[in-house]
Scaffold this motif. Structure first.
Motif, PDB file in Angstrom:
ATOM      1  N   ARG A 140       0.855  -1.193   0.000  1.00  0.00           N
ATOM      2  CA  ARG A 140       0.000   0.000   0.000  1.00  0.00           C
ATOM      3  C   ARG A 140       0.888   1.238   0.000  1.00  0.00           C
ATOM      4  O   ARG A 140       2.064   1.181   0.354  1.00  0.00           O
ATOM      5  CB  ARG A 140      -0.912  -0.013   1.221  1.00  0.00           C
ATOM      6  CG  ARG A 140      -1.792  -1.246   1.250  1.00  0.00           C
ATOM      7  CD  ARG A 140      -3.195  -0.921   1.673  1.00  0.00           C
ATOM      8  NE  ARG A 140      -4.063  -2.081   1.540  1.00  0.00           N
ATOM      9  CZ  ARG A 140      -4.843  -2.326   0.500  1.00  0.00           C
ATOM     10  NH1 ARG A 140      -4.865  -1.511  -0.512  1.00  0.00           N
ATOM     11  NH2 ARG A 140      -5.602  -3.388   0.458  1.00  0.00           N
ATOM     12  N   SER A 141       0.335   2.376  -0.363  1.00  0.00           N
ATOM     13  CA  SER A 141       1.126   3.613  -0.451  1.00  0.00           C
ATOM     14  C   SER A 141       1.694   4.040   0.891  1.00  0.00           C
ATOM     15  O   SER A 141       2.741   4.666   0.960  1.00  0.00           O
ATOM     16  CB  SER A 141       0.302   4.739  -1.071  1.00  0.00           C
ATOM     17  OG  SER A 141      -0.862   4.956  -0.297  1.00  0.00           O
ATOM     18  N   ALA A 142       1.025   3.684   1.985  1.00  0.00           N
ATOM     19  CA  ALA A 142       1.505   4.081   3.315  1.00  0.00           C
ATOM     20  C   ALA A 142       2.699   3.237   3.777  1.00  0.00           C
ATOM     21  O   ALA A 142       3.435   3.637   4.670  1.00  0.00           O
ATOM     22  CB  ALA A 142       0.375   3.964   4.331  1.00  0.00           C
ATOM     23  N   GLU A 143       2.888   2.068   3.160  1.00  0.00           N
ATOM     24  CA  GLU A 143       4.007   1.203   3.546  1.00  0.00           C
ATOM     25  C   GLU A 143       5.301   1.701   2.904  1.00  0.00           C
ATOM     26  O   GLU A 143       5.301   2.162   1.770  1.00  0.00           O
ATOM     27  CB  GLU A 143       3.762  -0.235   3.076  1.00  0.00           C
ATOM     28  CG  GLU A 143       2.591  -0.908   3.750  1.00  0.00           C
ATOM     29  CD  GLU A 143       2.366  -2.294   3.192  1.00  0.00           C
ATOM     30  OE1 GLU A 143       3.077  -3.223   3.619  1.00  0.00           O
ATOM     31  OE2 GLU A 143       1.484  -2.448   2.325  1.00  0.00           O
ATOM     32  N   THR A 144       6.395   1.587   3.646  1.00  0.00           N
ATOM     33  CA  THR A 144       7.692   1.956   3.090  1.00  0.00           C
ATOM     34  C   THR A 144       8.626   0.763   3.149  1.00  0.00           C
ATOM     35  O   THR A 144       8.490  -0.105   4.021  1.00  0.00           O
ATOM     36  CB  THR A 144       8.339   3.140   3.849  1.00  0.00           C
ATOM     37  OG1 THR A 144       8.511   2.779   5.205  1.00  0.00           O
ATOM     38  CG2 THR A 144       7.507   4.397   3.724  1.00  0.00           C
ATOM     39  N   VAL A 145       9.539   0.704   2.195  1.00  0.00           N
ATOM     40  CA  VAL A 145      10.561  -0.345   2.149  1.00  0.00           C
ATOM     41  C   VAL A 145      11.913   0.318   1.907  1.00  0.00           C
ATOM     42  O   VAL A 145      11.983   1.451   1.424  1.00  0.00           O
ATOM     43  CB  VAL A 145      10.283  -1.388   1.039  1.00  0.00           C
ATOM     44  CG1 VAL A 145       9.040  -2.191   1.336  1.00  0.00           C
ATOM     45  CG2 VAL A 145      10.184  -0.729  -0.322  1.00  0.00           C
TER      46      VAL A 145
END
Length: 194
Positions: free
Chosen positions: A57-62
């Protein structure tokens, strides 16, 4: 390493996910009718080759990982291994052919490649995006078929099957996209002196 949003992942990006190193192989951005957009990503583990499909999702960061790269030259196959030479030290290294995947069919003697290293360990081999190959078998042109008509199947000197325009015949040198396995253009004749 840099943090990126899950929807910014593109094919070829190397990321850290669940404690492992992964390369994005395919991505598909999806905007469902309800809820937020997400990126469906096919990941390949750079260490053990496992594959995984993950929804970001857009809120997740990697963490996007930058690998060290080193220039090598492909020398020859040896069983199911491929032998490469470091262009600076002339040291030779043998790597399993599955490290390259389907692109291995496009390796040519003396080809310059880039090895991606993680903590001094080679984990992937990048070939040039495009290579030249010779058509060894192509269907004949159907009478009335125009240049704008659909492509026809052809087999290259490395055994790879690609679709080519109707005007391409057996013996023609063409430029092929290594990773998409697609015809790009006819090879420049002046390179070969005829």
């Amino acid at each position: 390493m840099a943090k990126i949003s899950g929807v910014e992942i593109r094919p070829g990006y190397n990321i850290e996910y669940e404690g492992g190193l992964w390369r994005a192989v395919k991505t598909q951005h999806t905007q469902p009718g309800k809820g937020g957009a997400f990126m469906q990503v096919e990941l390949k583990n750079l260490i053990d080759g496992r594959k995984n499909n993950v929804r970001f999702r857009s809120a997740e960061t990697v963490e996007r990982i930058r690998l060290d790269t080193k220039d090598f030259q492909y020398l020859y196959p040896e069983g199911d291994m491929l032998v490469f030479m470091d262009k600076e030290s002339y040291d030779q290294i043998s790597l399993p052919s599955d490290l390259i995947g389907e692109a291995a069919a496009f390796l040519q003697d003396g080809m310059d490649v880039v090895l991606e290293m993680y903590e001094e360990r080679p984990i992937s081999v990048q070939l040039p995006e495009q290579v030249e190959a010779t058509v060894v078998e192509a269907d004949a042109v159907v009478k009335g078929q125009t240049a704008s008509a659909s492509y026809k199947p052809a087999i290259l000197d490395n055994g790879v099957r690609v679709m080519v325009p109707p005007h391409i015949t057996t013996g023609t040198r063409i430029v092929v996209d290594v990773y998409e396995r697609e015809y790009v253009k006819r090879a420049d004749r002046s390179t070969y002196g005829f």
